[in-house]
Design a protein around this motif. Structure first.
Motif, PDB file in Angstrom:
ATOM      1  N   ILE A 111      45.403  48.020  39.477  1.00 13.56           N
ATOM      2  CA  ILE A 111      44.841  46.672  39.476  1.00 13.56           C
ATOM      3  C   ILE A 111      44.844  46.248  40.936  1.00 13.56           C
ATOM      4  O   ILE A 111      45.874  46.364  41.605  1.00 13.56           O
ATOM      5  N   THR A 112      43.731  45.766  41.425  1.00 12.80           N
ATOM      6  CA  THR A 112      43.681  45.431  42.855  1.00 12.80           C
ATOM      7  C   THR A 112      43.448  43.945  43.103  1.00 12.80           C
ATOM      8  O   THR A 112      43.323  43.518  44.243  1.00 12.80           O
ATOM      9  N   SER A 113      43.377  43.180  42.025  1.00 11.71           N
ATOM     10  CA  SER A 113      43.206  41.730  42.192  1.00 11.71           C
ATOM     11  C   SER A 113      43.969  41.043  41.063  1.00 11.71           C
ATOM     12  O   SER A 113      44.079  41.590  39.966  1.00 11.71           O
ATOM     13  N   PRO A 114      44.491  39.831  41.299  1.00 10.90           N
ATOM     14  CA  PRO A 114      45.048  39.082  40.172  1.00 10.90           C
ATOM     15  C   PRO A 114      43.986  38.927  39.083  1.00 10.90           C
ATOM     16  O   PRO A 114      42.801  38.750  39.375  1.00 10.90           O
ATOM     17  N   LEU A 115      44.425  39.001  37.831  1.00  9.23           N
ATOM     18  CA  LEU A 115      43.500  38.909  36.695  1.00  9.23           C
ATOM     19  C   LEU A 115      43.890  37.725  35.818  1.00  9.23           C
ATOM     20  O   LEU A 115      45.069  37.548  35.498  1.00  9.23           O
ATOM     21  N   ARG A 116      42.884  36.948  35.438  1.00  4.58           N
ATOM     22  CA  ARG A 116      43.121  35.799  34.556  1.00  4.58           C
ATOM     23  C   ARG A 116      42.357  36.025  33.257  1.00  4.58           C
ATOM     24  O   ARG A 116      41.188  36.417  33.275  1.00  4.58           O
ATOM     25  N   ARG A 117      43.028  35.768  32.136  1.00  5.36           N
ATOM     26  CA  ARG A 117      42.355  35.966  30.851  1.00  5.36           C
ATOM     27  C   ARG A 117      41.355  34.839  30.602  1.00  5.36           C
ATOM     28  O   ARG A 117      41.680  33.664  30.768  1.00  5.36           O
ATOM     29  N   ARG A 118      40.137  35.228  30.203  1.00  2.02           N
ATOM     30  CA  ARG A 118      39.111  34.229  29.842  1.00  2.02           C
ATOM     31  C   ARG A 118      39.303  33.815  28.381  1.00  2.02           C
ATOM     32  O   ARG A 118      39.965  34.517  27.607  1.00  2.02           O
ATOM     33  N   PRO A 119      38.693  32.707  27.961  1.00  2.48           N
ATOM     34  CA  PRO A 119      38.805  32.299  26.551  1.00  2.48           C
ATOM     35  C   PRO A 119      38.317  33.372  25.579  1.00  2.48           C
ATOM     36  O   PRO A 119      38.817  33.468  24.459  1.00  2.48           O
ATOM     37  N   ASP A 120      37.368  34.244  26.011  1.00  2.31           N
ATOM     38  CA  ASP A 120      36.881  35.280  25.082  1.00  2.31           C
ATOM     39  C   ASP A 120      37.807  36.502  25.040  1.00  2.31           C
ATOM     40  O   ASP A 120      37.497  37.498  24.389  1.00  2.31           O
ATOM     41  N   GLY A 121      38.924  36.433  25.754  1.00  2.00           N
ATOM     42  CA  GLY A 121      39.903  37.524  25.704  1.00  2.00           C
ATOM     43  C   GLY A 121      39.755  38.538  26.817  1.00  2.00           C
ATOM     44  O   GLY A 121      40.660  39.348  27.024  1.00  2.00           O
ATOM     45  N   THR A 122      38.624  38.535  27.529  1.00  2.00           N
ATOM     46  CA  THR A 122      38.472  39.474  28.637  1.00  2.00           C
ATOM     47  C   THR A 122      39.170  38.906  29.880  1.00  2.00           C
ATOM     48  O   THR A 122      39.581  37.744  29.899  1.00  2.00           O
ATOM     49  N   PHE A 123      39.295  39.754  30.906  1.00  2.00           N
ATOM     50  CA  PHE A 123      39.943  39.308  32.148  1.00  2.00           C
ATOM     51  C   PHE A 123      38.900  39.093  33.242  1.00  2.00           C
ATOM     52  O   PHE A 123      37.882  39.783  33.296  1.00  2.00           O
ATOM     53  N   GLU A 124      39.188  38.150  34.140  1.00  2.00           N
ATOM     54  CA  GLU A 124      38.362  37.968  35.332  1.00  2.00           C
ATOM     55  C   GLU A 124      39.253  38.006  36.564  1.00  2.00           C
ATOM     56  O   GLU A 124      40.426  37.624  36.500  1.00  2.00           O
ATOM     57  N   GLU A 125      38.693  38.499  37.665  1.00  2.00           N
ATOM     58  CA  GLU A 125      39.460  38.551  38.908  1.00  2.00           C
ATOM     59  C   GLU A 125      39.501  37.164  39.536  1.00  2.00           C
ATOM     60  O   GLU A 125      38.493  36.444  39.517  1.00  2.00           O
ATOM     61  N   VAL A 126      40.650  36.797  40.077  1.00  2.00           N
ATOM     62  CA  VAL A 126      40.760  35.553  40.842  1.00  2.00           C
ATOM     63  C   VAL A 126      41.516  35.864  42.131  1.00  2.00           C
ATOM     64  O   VAL A 126      42.169  36.907  42.240  1.00  2.00           O
ATOM     65  N   ASP A 127      41.415  34.976  43.113  1.00  2.00           N
ATOM     66  CA  ASP A 127      42.123  35.230  44.371  1.00  2.00           C
ATOM     67  C   ASP A 127      43.611  34.862  44.218  1.00  2.00           C
ATOM     68  O   ASP A 127      44.002  34.185  43.267  1.00  2.00           O
ATOM     69  N   TRP A 128      44.381  35.291  45.184  1.00  2.00           N
ATOM     70  CA  TRP A 128      45.843  35.093  45.097  1.00  2.00           C
ATOM     71  C   TRP A 128      46.224  33.612  45.095  1.00  2.00           C
ATOM     72  O   TRP A 128      47.145  33.206  44.388  1.00  2.00           O
ATOM     73  N   ASP A 129      45.536  32.791  45.893  1.00  2.00           N
ATOM     74  CA  ASP A 129      45.911  31.362  45.932  1.00  2.00           C
ATOM     75  C   ASP A 129      45.712  30.730  44.566  1.00  2.00           C
ATOM     76  O   ASP A 129      46.559  29.975  44.074  1.00  2.00           O
TER      77      ASP A 129
END
Ligand code: SF4
Length: 759
Positions: free
Chosen positions: A67-85
């Motif tokens: 994993i090379t970026s923080p990942l946030r779960r979307r409401p549909d259950g998939t993940f999206e990349e977000v920045d560290w801040d």
């Protein structure tokens, strides 16, 4: 190609193997930022060049999909990349919201390091403190907490023991196969040396004829689930034939009268019969132990994850205690610890109990098997938030299905790891970390006596863009939670620039002045001392605190190892040596008398307390069929056997296994014949909690009625990638656990097998 044009031979760089708790020193050659070659490190003061063949597989660990970026779960259950801040602010904000509404104790922490990475765990305490999180757990709480609880009862303050097989006349292994799982330095050469010496003896208690049992002089092939009967019979024979060391007990032990009475009441013939081991063989083992000058004993998961597990540990320890095999060469000894407040330094039971389940918290750890219940309960104090770090409880804890339900029921969860583990796939946020070869790392598995070793490893590989080391992740979370302000650290950086003596004075004064900073000390050290450490070793700053505690706890041991100074100067000398000794450092040297000094330091009588009423009660009312199974499930499955081709879940690439790619179910030849099964036939393995399909391997090393599945299988190679083999915990049941320590009975799972017809 001429000598001038040939590429330079990469230099050998010191580091450590992370595939078992021995953490042997190794050297690696790196080519194109990959580990290309591995060999044992002769300069490592503990392993001295030894490394088993598993270390050659470390390149596969580094090839785990990252994993090379923080990942946030979307409401549909998939993940999206977000920045560290964004990630830091949201993770801190969501956890703080749970703390503010329900209290910090509803946020639990799981993990803190596997076999090789404990440095991140040292920093996690600051994040937990900033949140008011009070409950934590990790793999030890489904393995060793029963044993730790007994050690604390027996010894008091310094409460973890080390065997000395190198010098033991008789070596005893109980539910332990060190040929495969090691557990002490130079395991294989030591086993061979004992087996090859007619003056010494190897005794193995195990239901399977393991690789170690193959070498043994005496193998007590106990019926699964009946270890307590066998161990009680062994103790009863020692008492009955007068092999006990009465002088030792008189001088050094306390409260042993009731256990002696209980042991002397044991019906030896009946206990051997129910354990299904010939009484004559048990007597032979007892006599060999009783007559020996020195005996060392080591237990492991075979009895720690089986019915009566804490009682098993107690009976195992009574073998060496009642025969006086303590505080001498070749026997059991206590040992120093580099981190005296760490894993093995706080074994006592706390007054807290887990929400909803009310179970013991031992050594600061609540029973890992109780986690789903503590989340899914209606108790208002239930767990609502989770921080999971370098651990994979969805795969490693019993009843994976229930653990997935529990993860889904949390208000918020965050996983810190290098790859998308099964637990990360269930989390709300995933924070990417560097691998163990891309950052400074160490372990606190310093478990040896009389010479103890600590090894701080420097990175040997460059990490990719994106992941951070755990110290930096925790620093950001602590700062985002507002637990440390700039004024808290004023002047400490300047003091660090002046040197360790000035820093020790300034740091001590600041902690005395602002005691609320103490639980945040690792992050304060990282921010102030860290930048001044050479070679980018900021992550090692927390070790300064460990070195000071070690010096305060074991000053004589450090001086014998060559360190000089008093107070913080002694701790500074140890810290500097740890920081600069790339191959590891001997941090303590002791004489056997130290055992008695350590006991006396924590207990006025200076005696080993052998009386544990709760366990004596359990012994006196021992079931004839502990953990009795439903007749629908006539087999006993050992879920999670260590084999040469298992490596926990650190290596996810299935191509690393050249043999046994699917993780065969081992079954006795007798059972295979009865069921008309041959090697490679496929069966469904069914338990009360699940159904899995596996090929079978028939072997006469198994007892009839006993099955074994390997550990480390059933993991995906990248999220959504192929899953190879059976995940043992899809079959286990977390409610079948020890009444004292809550350790689950992975080695005793009632099961049945159904043959799958070809096609
Ligand atoms: S004994 Fe353990 S730490 Fe040492 S090389 Fe083998 S697997 Fe690695």
């Amino acid at each position: 190609m001429t000598a001038e044009t040939a590429p330079p031979v990469p230099e050998w760089q010191p580091t450590a193997c992370i595939l078992c708790a021995c953490n042997c020193g190794i050297e690696v050659q790196v080519a194109e930022n990959e580990i290309a070659r591995v060999k044992g490190d002769r300069a490592h003061p503990g392993s001295k060049g030894y490394a088993c063949e598993k270390a050659q597989r470390l390149p596969y660990y580094q090839r785990n999909p990252r994993i090379t970026s923080p990942l946030r779960r979307r409401p549909d259950g998939t993940f999206e990349e977000v920045d560290w801040d964004t990630a830091t602010a949201e993770v801190a904000g969501r956890l703080a919201a749970i703390r503010d509404e329900h209290g910090g104790e509803t946020i639990f922490y799981y993990g803190g390091g596997g076999q090789g990475n404990h440095l991140g765990g040292a920093y996690s305490g600051a994040t937990r403190s900033a949140l008011g999180s009070r409950f934590s757990s990790n793999a030890l709480a489904q393995e060793k907490t029963g044993e730790l609880w007994i050690d604390a009862h027996m010894f008091g303050r310094v409460a973890h023991t080390a065997p000395d097989f190198e010098h033991a006349e008789v070596a005893v292994f109980v539910g332990k196969n060190p040929w495969m799982s090691h557990g002490f330095p130079h395991a294989r050469p030591t086993l061979k040396a004992i087996a090859g010496d007619p003056e010494r003896a190897l005794i193995v208690i195990d239901p399977r004829r393991t690789e170690t049992a193959e070498l043994a002089d005496i193998h007590l092939q106990v019926k699964p689930g009946h270890d307590a009967h066998l161990l009680a019979a062994l103790l009863a024979i020692l008492a009955d034939e007068d092999w006990l060391d009465r002088a030792f007990l008189e001088e050094h032990a306390a409260n042993y009268e009731r256990i002696l009475a209980a042991v002397e009441d044991v019906d030896i013939a009946a206990y051997c019969r129910v354990a299904d081991v010939p009484e004559q063989l048990v007597r032979e083992a007892a006599r060999r132990i009783g007559a020996a000058e020195s005996v060392s004993i080591l237990e492991d998961l075979g009895i720690q994850q089986a019915p009566n597990s804490t009682l098993n540990s107690y009976l195992e320890k009574l073998i060496w205690a009642l025969t006086g095999n303590f505080a001498r060469p070749g026997c059991t000894n206590l040992h120093t610890q580099f981190s005296p407040n760490g894993l093995f330094g706080r074994s006592r039971e706390s007054r807290r109990t887990t929400p909803g389940t009310g179970e013991r918290v031992i050594g600061g750890m609540f029973p890992a098997a109780a986690i789903p219940e503590a989340i899914l309960t209606d108790d208002p104090a239930r767990f609502r938030g989770a921080i999971v770090e370098s651990s994979n409880p969805v795969h490693s804890l019993p009843d994976s299905q229930r653990m997935r339900e529990a993860m889904a029921a949390l208000d918020f969860s965050v996983v810190i790891d290098i790859t998308m583990t099964e637990t990360a796939q269930c989390a709300d946020f995933v924070l990417p970390a560097l691998t163990q070869y891309e950052k400074y790392e160490c372990t606190f598995f310093n478990l040896e006596f009389p010479v103890n070793v600590f090894h701080l490893r420097a990175p040997v590989l460059a990490g990719p863009e994106g992941p951070l080391g755990e110290p930096e992740i925790h620093r950001r979370l602590v700062r985002a939670l507002g637990a440390i302000g700039d004024d808290d650290l004023d002047g400490l950086r300047e003091a660090a620039r002046e040197g360790l003596d000035a820093y020790a004075a300034a740091f001590g004064a600041r902690m005395a002045e602002r005691p609320h900073l103490l639980p945040l000390a690792t992050v304060a050290l990282y921010e102030t001392l860290g930048p001044e450490l050479p070679d980018g070793a900021a992550a090692a700053a927390a070790l300064w605190g460990s070195a000071q505690m070690c010096a305060a706890s074991f000053p004589d041991s450090l001086r014998r190892a060559g360190f000089e100074g008093d107070g913080t100067a002694l701790g500074n000398a140890l810290f500097e040596a740890a920081l600069t000794s790339r191959h590891g450092v001997v941090f303590s040297v002791d004489e056997h008398d130290a055992n008695w000094r350590w006991i006396a330091a924590g207990r006025e009588s200076g005696r080993i307390d052998l009386g544990i009423d709760e366990l004596i009660d359990e012994l006196e009312s021992l079931d004839w069929e502990p953990g009795a199974a439903d007749p629908e499930y006539p087999f006993v499955l050992s879920a999670g056997e260590r084999r040469s081709n298992t490596a926990m879940t650190l290596i996810r690439d299935p191509s690393w296994r050249k043999r046994d790619p699917e993780g065969a179910l081992r079954i006795s030849t007798a059972d295979a014949e009865a069921l008309a099964l041959a090697d490679g036939d496929v069966v469904d393995l069914v338990t009360a909690r699940g159904r899995c399909r596996a090929p079978v391997e028939t072997t006469d090393a198994m007892r009839a009625g006993h099955l074994a599945l390997p550990n480390g299988y059933g993991i995906s190679f990248g999220a959504g990638g192929p899953v190879t083999g059976v995940a043992p915990n899809e079959l286990t049941d977390g409610t079948r656990r020890d009444p004292v320590a809550g350790t689950p009975w992975h080695k005793h799972v009632p099961a049945r097998i159904e043959k799958v017809e070809a096609g």
